[in-house]
Structure formats: C-alpha cells, structure tokens
Design a protein around this motif. Structure first.
Motif, PDB file in Angstrom:
ATOM      1  N   UNK A  37      47.169  23.622  74.027  1.00 28.31           N
ATOM      2  CA  UNK A  37      47.059  23.774  75.589  1.00 28.31           C
ATOM      3  C   UNK A  37      47.399  22.445  76.164  1.00 28.31           C
ATOM      4  N   UNK A  38      48.125  22.598  77.384  1.00 27.79           N
ATOM      5  CA  UNK A  38      48.443  21.548  78.212  1.00 27.79           C
ATOM      6  C   UNK A  38      47.431  21.339  79.160  1.00 27.79           C
ATOM      7  N   UNK A  39      47.268  20.142  79.069  1.00 27.48           N
ATOM      8  CA  UNK A  39      46.192  19.521  80.422  1.00 27.48           C
ATOM      9  C   UNK A  39      46.877  18.829  81.492  1.00 27.48           C
ATOM     10  N   UNK A  40      46.086  18.770  82.733  1.00 23.71           N
ATOM     11  CA  UNK A  40      46.705  18.150  83.764  1.00 23.71           C
ATOM     12  C   UNK A  40      45.634  16.729  83.892  1.00 23.71           C
ATOM     13  N   UNK A  41      45.886  15.914  82.742  1.00 17.15           N
ATOM     14  CA  UNK A  41      45.257  14.871  82.560  1.00 17.15           C
ATOM     15  C   UNK A  41      45.910  13.817  81.877  1.00 17.15           C
ATOM     16  N   UNK A  42      45.530  12.730  81.930  1.00 13.36           N
ATOM     17  CA  UNK A  42      46.350  11.637  80.952  1.00 13.36           C
ATOM     18  C   UNK A  42      46.127  11.686  79.617  1.00 13.36           C
ATOM     19  N   UNK A  43      47.011  11.588  78.652  1.00 15.93           N
ATOM     20  CA  UNK A  43      46.760  11.785  77.352  1.00 15.93           C
ATOM     21  C   UNK A  43      45.498  10.806  76.795  1.00 15.93           C
ATOM     22  N   UNK A  44      45.476   9.694  77.331  1.00 12.86           N
ATOM     23  CA  UNK A  44      44.335   8.866  76.867  1.00 12.86           C
ATOM     24  C   UNK A  44      43.002   9.319  77.194  1.00 12.86           C
ATOM     25  N   UNK A  45      42.877   9.965  78.332  1.00 12.09           N
ATOM     26  CA  UNK A  45      41.505  10.478  78.823  1.00 12.09           C
ATOM     27  C   UNK A  45      41.133  11.666  77.957  1.00 12.09           C
ATOM     28  N   UNK A  46      42.320  12.584  77.697  1.00 14.03           N
ATOM     29  CA  UNK A  46      41.970  13.782  76.891  1.00 14.03           C
ATOM     30  C   UNK A  46      41.549  13.340  75.497  1.00 14.03           C
ATOM     31  N   UNK A  47      42.272  12.419  74.914  1.00 16.53           N
ATOM     32  CA  UNK A  47      42.155  12.073  73.611  1.00 16.53           C
ATOM     33  C   UNK A  47      40.453  11.352  73.487  1.00 16.53           C
ATOM     34  N   UNK A  48      40.128  10.534  74.562  1.00 15.84           N
ATOM     35  CA  UNK A  48      38.854   9.934  74.511  1.00 15.84           C
ATOM     36  C   UNK A  48      37.647  11.180  74.344  1.00 15.84           C
ATOM     37  N   UNK A  49      37.787  12.025  75.347  1.00 11.23           N
ATOM     38  CA  UNK A  49      37.155  13.253  75.190  1.00 11.23           C
ATOM     39  C   UNK A  49      36.907  13.893  73.894  1.00 11.23           C
ATOM     40  N   UNK A  50      38.099  14.248  73.421  1.00 10.07           N
ATOM     41  CA  UNK A  50      38.172  14.791  71.775  1.00 10.07           C
ATOM     42  C   UNK A  50      37.766  14.107  70.635  1.00 10.07           C
TER      43      UNK A  50
ATOM     44  N   UNK B 271      45.941  16.524  67.903  1.00  8.18           N
ATOM     45  CA  UNK B 271      47.163  15.863  68.337  1.00  8.18           C
ATOM     46  C   UNK B 271      47.437  15.874  69.844  1.00  8.18           C
ATOM     47  N   UNK B 272      47.484  14.639  70.429  1.00  9.27           N
ATOM     48  CA  UNK B 272      47.451  14.632  71.886  1.00  9.27           C
ATOM     49  C   UNK B 272      48.856  14.049  72.290  1.00  9.27           C
ATOM     50  N   UNK B 273      49.654  14.581  72.985  1.00 14.32           N
ATOM     51  CA  UNK B 273      51.145  14.177  73.452  1.00 14.32           C
ATOM     52  C   UNK B 273      51.002  14.054  74.969  1.00 14.32           C
ATOM     53  N   UNK B 274      51.532  12.761  75.221  1.00 14.89           N
ATOM     54  CA  UNK B 274      51.833  13.004  76.626  1.00 14.89           C
ATOM     55  C   UNK B 274      53.140  13.774  77.129  1.00 14.89           C
TER      56      UNK B 274
ATOM     57  N   UNK C 154      53.920  13.707  80.525  1.00 16.39           N
ATOM     58  CA  UNK C 154      54.249  12.847  81.751  1.00 16.39           C
ATOM     59  C   UNK C 154      53.115  12.077  81.855  1.00 16.39           C
ATOM     60  N   UNK C 155      53.103  11.101  83.098  1.00 20.04           N
ATOM     61  CA  UNK C 155      52.069  10.222  83.196  1.00 20.04           C
ATOM     62  C   UNK C 155      50.517  11.054  83.163  1.00 20.04           C
ATOM     63  N   UNK C 156      50.603  12.246  83.772  1.00 18.92           N
ATOM     64  CA  UNK C 156      49.166  12.685  84.236  1.00 18.92           C
ATOM     65  C   UNK C 156      49.237  14.307  83.523  1.00 18.92           C
ATOM     66  N   UNK C 157      49.961  14.273  82.643  1.00 13.74           N
ATOM     67  CA  UNK C 157      49.951  15.354  81.861  1.00 13.74           C
ATOM     68  C   UNK C 157      50.212  15.456  80.348  1.00 13.74           C
ATOM     69  N   UNK C 158      49.545  16.221  79.522  1.00 16.53           N
ATOM     70  CA  UNK C 158      49.471  16.063  78.004  1.00 16.53           C
ATOM     71  C   UNK C 158      49.464  17.498  77.401  1.00 16.53           C
ATOM     72  N   UNK C 159      49.650  17.725  76.257  1.00 13.64           N
ATOM     73  CA  UNK C 159      49.396  18.584  75.386  1.00 13.64           C
ATOM     74  C   UNK C 159      48.716  18.397  73.926  1.00 13.64           C
ATOM     75  N   UNK C 160      47.495  19.258  73.766  1.00 10.56           N
ATOM     76  CA  UNK C 160      46.676  19.150  72.540  1.00 10.56           C
ATOM     77  C   UNK C 160      47.245  20.284  71.817  1.00 10.56           C
ATOM     78  N   UNK C 161      47.305  19.843  70.505  1.00  9.80           N
ATOM     79  CA  UNK C 161      47.667  20.670  69.346  1.00  9.80           C
ATOM     80  C   UNK C 161      46.628  20.377  68.484  1.00  9.80           C
ATOM     81  N   UNK C 162      45.708  21.645  68.086  1.00  5.68           N
ATOM     82  CA  UNK C 162      44.450  21.292  67.215  1.00  5.68           C
ATOM     83  C   UNK C 162      44.734  22.180  65.912  1.00  5.68           C
ATOM     84  N   UNK C 163      44.980  21.533  64.871  1.00  5.07           N
ATOM     85  CA  UNK C 163      45.294  22.268  63.723  1.00  5.07           C
ATOM     86  C   UNK C 163      44.196  22.236  62.513  1.00  5.07           C
ATOM     87  N   UNK C 164      43.898  23.413  61.991  1.00  2.89           N
ATOM     88  CA  UNK C 164      42.902  23.321  60.855  1.00  2.89           C
ATOM     89  C   UNK C 164      43.628  24.092  59.745  1.00  2.89           C
ATOM     90  N   UNK C 165      43.763  23.167  58.639  1.00  7.57           N
ATOM     91  CA  UNK C 165      44.177  23.760  57.449  1.00  7.57           C
ATOM     92  C   UNK C 165      42.856  23.626  56.462  1.00  7.57           C
TER      93      UNK C 165
END
Length: 156
Positions: free
Chosen positions: A8-21, A101-104, A106-117
C-alpha cells in the motif's frame, strides 16, 4: 511454505509509517481479535513478541532485523533508503518469517510491503492452501486500517 505480500502507498513520511508499524502494541488495532505482548516502544533486534489471535492462535516472533528508513530517497543505485523489520516466527503454530519494508517514494510518500513466508506445524500443515489467502486478507486489511490512522505529513 506459503508466501504472500500486501502493499500500500501512504501519504506520510516513511519514518512516521515505520514508527507506527514497529510499535507493535498498535497491531491490536490493525489485526482483529489479536492481543500483543511487546514493549511499547518501537521493536528492536532481539525483542520477543507474542501475538494471540482469537484467544487460541499463539504466534511467537523474534525481531531479527530492525532498520528505520531514510525519509529522503537516494539518487545513486547503491543507496538503500528502505526501512525493514523482520520477525522470525518460532511457533508454536506458525514457523517462518514476516517482513515489513517501508520505502520512501518522495519526502511525504512511502510504500509498505508486508510479506509473510510461513507454514503451519505438524498436522496443521494440511491447512497450508488456506493460510496464504487468510494472511493476505489480514495484512492488506492491516495496511488499510493503518492508512486511515496515520496523519498525512505536513506539506503533503
């Protein structure tokens, strides 16, 4: 082994999203019927997390990697601005890994990839064909709920 990834793509900083997760008690809001025993601060390598879903399914995990993202994507190929947290599932029902994985982008956008193996232990392995769709629904829902709770970054 079953593998599934929700993104999913988030309209938030990668660091903020990572901290939540990585503040794992917050996962109780993201994953229904689940109670989490974990430190209240962001997870660190060596932490043990216990998630109990529906009062029955106990999922014990060890944090084996925790690297926050760099909010500013790099211009050169050797740079890895993504943040990642990896959990090794040690039973008693699920074995394998979960990786967020949280990938920036842009400065205020990031993508989260949540993988379960993962795979189920013992005779529960027969349920393997249903575990991937269930995990995908769970992680996709968790990202959707998270998207509704993270405040957009200033200036986004």
């Amino acid at each position: 082994m079953t593998s599934t990834t929700a993104s999913r793509v988030f309209s938030a900083r990668a660091s903020t999203t990572f901290a939540h997760l990585t503040t794992l008690p917050r996962h109780e809001v993201l994953i229904p019927f689940t109670r989490i025993t974990a430190r209240p601060a962001p997870a660190q390598v060596g932490d043990t997390i216990v998630a109990v879903t529906g009062g029955l399914l106990r999922d014990v995990m060890l944090v084996t990697e925790a690297r926050p993202p760099d909010d500013d994507p790099c211009a050169h190929a050797r740079c890895s601005p993504s943040g990642v947290i990896t959990f090794r599932k040690v039973g008693p029902v699920l074995l394998g890994t979960a990786r967020i994985r949280v990938t920036p982008l842009g400065r205020n956008t990031c993508r989260v990839d949540w993988t379960e193996e993962v795979h189920l232990v013992g005779p529960l392995r027969l349920l393997g064909p249903v575990i991937a769709p269930a995990l995908h629904v769970m992680t996709a829902r968790a990202l959707r709920v998270l998207d509704g709770t993270i405040r957009p970054s200033p200036g986004s």
